[in-house]
Design an enzyme around this catalytic site. Structure first.
Site: not given
Ligand code: ZN
Length: 136
Positions: A55, A90
């Site tokens: 990401e 995350c």
């Molecule tokens: Zn991450």
């Protein structure tokens, strides 16, 4: 752009993942408000803390090209030879999203181009810390 198309970009970016330690490959595709798409994969490192998520790779590619307005991101992960679960960003990636996106930024977690769930950034990172908290 349809979610299925954005997910296809994310699946394609899995191929470039560098994950020799975890063998957990992640692909992401970030759609800008202007329609441009930036893909990303995870890039691991023998010094684990130097690893970068898919990401953030996508975001940093886009930011470095001058993009500042984002619509949504699709994320897929490949584990044990297949894509078999929705993988959520995350905490560090959520914080990066909060730096550049509004609460209604869409996060598409996919198992395939037709099997996915969507969240708003505010769902995954409520009451986030941002530049607003730094004051003037
Ligand atoms: Zn991450």
């Amino acid at each position: 752009m349809k979610n299925s198309e954005l997910i296809s970009y994310a699946i394609n970016s899995l191929e470039n993942a560098y994950a020799p330690y975890s063998e957990f490959k992640v692909g992401a595709a970030l759609l800008c408000e202007n329609g441009n798409v930036y893909t990303g994969c995870n890039v691991e490192n023998a010094s684990f803390s130097a690893t970068n998520c898919a990401e953030r790779t996508a975001f940093f590619k886009a930011i470095s090209e001058g993009e500042r307005a984002f619509k949504k991101i699709a994320v897929v992960a490949f584990k044990n030879g297949k894509i078999n679960e929705y993988i959520s960003p995350c905490g560090v990636c959520r914080q990066v999203m909060a730096e550049f996106c509004t609460d209604d930024f869409e996060i598409v977690l996919a198992k395939s181009t037709s099997d996915y769930v969507t969240y708003k950034l505010s769902d995954l990172l409520p009451n986030s810390f941002s530049s607003k908290n730094l004051g003037e």
